[in-house]
Scaffold this motif. Structure first.
Motif, PDB file in Angstrom:
ATOM      1  N   ASP A  72      39.062  16.214  23.309  1.00  0.00           N
ATOM      2  CA  ASP A  72      39.853  15.716  24.442  1.00  0.00           C
ATOM      3  C   ASP A  72      41.329  15.949  24.177  1.00  0.00           C
ATOM      4  O   ASP A  72      42.017  15.119  23.568  1.00  0.00           O
ATOM      5  N   GLN A  73      41.844  17.078  24.627  1.00  0.00           N
ATOM      6  CA  GLN A  73      43.247  17.416  24.384  1.00  0.00           C
ATOM      7  C   GLN A  73      44.207  16.531  25.182  1.00  0.00           C
ATOM      8  O   GLN A  73      45.376  16.413  24.847  1.00  0.00           O
ATOM      9  N   ASP A  74      43.695  15.935  26.272  1.00  0.00           N
ATOM     10  CA  ASP A  74      44.544  15.089  27.110  1.00  0.00           C
ATOM     11  C   ASP A  74      44.751  13.697  26.514  1.00  0.00           C
ATOM     12  O   ASP A  74      45.632  12.962  26.949  1.00  0.00           O
ATOM     13  N   HIS A  75      43.910  13.340  25.549  1.00  0.00           N
ATOM     14  CA  HIS A  75      44.013  12.020  24.931  1.00  0.00           C
ATOM     15  C   HIS A  75      43.990  12.168  23.405  1.00  0.00           C
ATOM     16  O   HIS A  75      42.986  11.870  22.759  1.00  0.00           O
ATOM     17  N   PRO A  76      45.094  12.663  22.829  1.00  0.00           N
ATOM     18  CA  PRO A  76      45.136  12.852  21.378  1.00  0.00           C
ATOM     19  C   PRO A  76      45.065  11.523  20.628  1.00  0.00           C
ATOM     20  O   PRO A  76      45.377  10.462  21.182  1.00  0.00           O
ATOM     21  N   GLN A  77      44.640  11.603  19.385  1.00  0.00           N
ATOM     22  CA  GLN A  77      44.509  10.421  18.547  1.00  0.00           C
ATOM     23  C   GLN A  77      45.866   9.746  18.355  1.00  0.00           C
ATOM     24  O   GLN A  77      46.858  10.395  18.045  1.00  0.00           O
ATOM     25  N   LYS A  78      45.908   8.428  18.572  1.00  0.00           N
ATOM     26  CA  LYS A  78      47.142   7.656  18.430  1.00  0.00           C
ATOM     27  C   LYS A  78      47.091   6.843  17.134  1.00  0.00           C
ATOM     28  O   LYS A  78      46.072   6.206  16.835  1.00  0.00           O
ATOM     29  N   LEU A  79      48.199   6.851  16.393  1.00  0.00           N
ATOM     30  CA  LEU A  79      48.241   6.232  15.072  1.00  0.00           C
ATOM     31  C   LEU A  79      49.397   5.246  14.965  1.00  0.00           C
ATOM     32  O   LEU A  79      50.448   5.428  15.596  1.00  0.00           O
ATOM     33  N   PRO A  80      49.231   4.193  14.129  1.00  0.00           N
ATOM     34  CA  PRO A  80      50.380   3.326  13.849  1.00  0.00           C
ATOM     35  C   PRO A  80      51.533   4.142  13.263  1.00  0.00           C
ATOM     36  O   PRO A  80      51.325   5.188  12.635  1.00  0.00           O
ATOM     37  N   ILE A  81      52.754   3.666  13.475  1.00  0.00           N
ATOM     38  CA  ILE A  81      53.957   4.332  12.973  1.00  0.00           C
ATOM     39  C   ILE A  81      54.626   3.411  11.952  1.00  0.00           C
ATOM     40  O   ILE A  81      54.909   2.241  12.256  1.00  0.00           O
ATOM     41  N   HIS A 145      61.065   7.542  21.350  1.00  0.00           N
ATOM     42  CA  HIS A 145      59.954   8.436  21.690  1.00  0.00           C
ATOM     43  C   HIS A 145      58.885   7.746  22.540  1.00  0.00           C
ATOM     44  O   HIS A 145      57.985   8.415  23.049  1.00  0.00           O
ATOM     45  N   SER A 146      58.993   6.421  22.667  1.00  0.00           N
ATOM     46  CA  SER A 146      58.027   5.709  23.513  1.00  0.00           C
ATOM     47  C   SER A 146      58.114   6.202  24.951  1.00  0.00           C
ATOM     48  O   SER A 146      57.136   6.198  25.693  1.00  0.00           O
ATOM     49  N   PRO A 156      57.455  16.185  18.304  1.00  0.00           N
ATOM     50  CA  PRO A 156      56.163  16.233  18.985  1.00  0.00           C
ATOM     51  C   PRO A 156      55.078  15.411  18.297  1.00  0.00           C
ATOM     52  O   PRO A 156      54.156  14.935  18.967  1.00  0.00           O
ATOM     53  N   TRP A 157      55.155  15.233  16.984  1.00  0.00           N
ATOM     54  CA  TRP A 157      54.145  14.408  16.310  1.00  0.00           C
ATOM     55  C   TRP A 157      54.209  12.964  16.814  1.00  0.00           C
ATOM     56  O   TRP A 157      53.179  12.346  17.078  1.00  0.00           O
ATOM     57  N   LEU A 158      55.426  12.434  16.921  1.00  0.00           N
ATOM     58  CA  LEU A 158      55.572  11.053  17.397  1.00  0.00           C
ATOM     59  C   LEU A 158      55.132  10.938  18.857  1.00  0.00           C
ATOM     60  O   LEU A 158      54.455   9.970  19.239  1.00  0.00           O
ATOM     61  N   ILE A 159      55.509  11.905  19.669  1.00  0.00           N
ATOM     62  CA  ILE A 159      55.149  11.853  21.089  1.00  0.00           C
ATOM     63  C   ILE A 159      53.637  11.962  21.274  1.00  0.00           C
ATOM     64  O   ILE A 159      53.030  11.210  22.041  1.00  0.00           O
ATOM     65  N   SER A 160      52.998  12.880  20.554  1.00  0.00           N
ATOM     66  CA  SER A 160      51.559  13.115  20.748  1.00  0.00           C
ATOM     67  C   SER A 160      50.689  12.070  20.070  1.00  0.00           C
ATOM     68  O   SER A 160      49.639  11.697  20.598  1.00  0.00           O
ATOM     69  N   HIS A 161      51.110  11.597  18.894  1.00  0.00           N
ATOM     70  CA  HIS A 161      50.199  10.787  18.078  1.00  0.00           C
ATOM     71  C   HIS A 161      50.700   9.393  17.741  1.00  0.00           C
ATOM     72  O   HIS A 161      49.981   8.616  17.115  1.00  0.00           O
ATOM     73  N   GLY A 162      51.933   9.033  18.141  1.00  0.00           N
ATOM     74  CA  GLY A 162      52.465   7.714  17.812  1.00  0.00           C
ATOM     75  C   GLY A 162      51.968   6.636  18.757  1.00  0.00           C
ATOM     76  O   GLY A 162      52.000   6.796  19.972  1.00  0.00           O
ATOM     77  N   ASN A 163      51.519   5.521  18.181  1.00  0.00           N
ATOM     78  CA  ASN A 163      51.133   4.345  18.955  1.00  0.00           C
ATOM     79  C   ASN A 163      52.314   3.370  18.919  1.00  0.00           C
ATOM     80  O   ASN A 163      52.549   2.707  17.905  1.00  0.00           O
TER      81      ASN A 163
END
Length: 329
Positions: A72-81, A145-146, A156-163
């Motif tokens: 699911d490219q539209d919903h990338p994995q979100k991770l704690p920061i 980046h929120s 882009p890492w924060l935008i795509s994967h940051g929770n």
């Protein structure tokens, strides 16, 4: 014939740092800098360096764990920061050093978070409070980046994967002190996009005061390294060693009930000379009326920042496992 002035030491903390009359500074204990890496061969963690601000110069090394495959490219994995402030007495070490690079490759692979390790300005070239301002600016940059239309030098890492519902701050030793001061500022000053700090990690935090506590020796207390460091890095501090930035319980210091986060973990080690300061801080937070969740992690038989020096040791892994729970609960 022109006279030559010999290069003389004008200030020093023996074996740690020497300042010379020509303005040069030597840091004998600092570990070498190493470059970031994509897909670290031992952990699979990727890292890169980014400039946050040119003036003042603030940068960071960002770490991304190896992500699970997803269709699911539209919903990338979100991770704690985790926004992290390294130790080193405010005057040595670096987010780019071999020591911290190795630690974060292991830490990020085990905790599955995005880590933003901040490169702040060091004393004595940049006396405190410069580092506090740099670290606050770095946290603001992450928070921006929120809303990806709000970020400058966006990553882009924060935008795509940051929770951004799970933003944490953390640091060891002097970095733990920075965590306190950033959390206090977050209690009174909003972050971009109304981002909140969920939790704060204090690893062997550096605090001090003019009066010894716990097992600290009464005789010669003000000549102990931990007192001398503060005078070295912040010679103009109002109140000296009882400035609220290093003594949170000094007269006139703001109440700790204003800490701007929802949960705190304080990590200490039994053989650490500032072990009692971590417990002193935790008890002070508890008594302040602060409403968050408070936790203590203590390791027996270990010294100051053992987990940074030996991140793959059994006891360091035990601490990392505890922090993984803290970051994901």
């Amino acid at each position: 014939m022109a006279s030559t002035n010999p290069k003389e030491i004008v200030a020093e903390l023996p074996t740690y740092i020497r300042v010379f009359s020509d303005g040069t500074v030597e840091r004998p204990r600092e570990t070498p800098f190493v470059p970031p890496s994509i897909d670290d061969p031992l952990t699979g963690v990727s890292s890169k360096d980014i400039v946050i601000s040119q003036s003042p110069p603030v940068s960071a090394r960002i770490y991304l764990p190896k992500l699970a495959p997803t269709s699911d490219q539209d919903h990338p994995q979100k991770l704690p920061i985790l926004v992290y402030f390294h130790g080193g007495g405010f005057f040595f070490e670096s987010a780019f050093s071999e020591l911290y690079h190795r630690y974060f490759n292991i830490f990020v692979s085990q905790t599955n978070v995005i880590a933003v390790s901040v490169e702040y300005r060091l004393a004595p070239e940049h006396p405190l409070p410069a580092c506090y301002h740099d670290c606050w600016d770095a946290l603001k940059w992450v928070a921006s980046h929120s809303n990806q239309n709000n970020a400058t030098n966006e990553d882009p890492w924060l935008i795509s994967h940051g929770n951004f519902q799970r933003v944490f701050i953390g640091g060891d030793s002097a970095g733990g002190n920075i965590v306190h001061n950033i959390a206090m500022r977050a209690g009174t000053e909003p972050l971009p996009c109304d981002v909140k700090i969920l939790g704060a990690i204090f690893s062997h935090p550096y605090f001090c005061s003019s009066e010894p506590i716990g097992s600290e020796a009464v005789t010669g207390h003000k000549q102990r390294l931990f007192c001398l460091v503060w005078d070295f890095v912040y010679p103009s501090a109002p109140g000296g060693i009882d400035n609220p930035m290093v003594n949170p319980f000094a007269p006139g210091a703001p109440s700790l009930d204003g800490l701007g986060c929802s949960k705190i973990i304080v990590c200490v080690a039994s053989e650490d000379k500032i072990r009692d300061r971590g417990v002193w801080y935790l008890e002070g937070v508890r008594k302040s009326g602060w409403q968050g969740k408070l936790e203590l992690f203590e390791e027996q038989g270990e010294d100051h920042v053992y987990h940074i020096f030996h991140p793959d040791s059994e006891k360091a892994m035990k601490m990392i496992k505890c922090l993984r729970l803290f970051l994901h609960e």
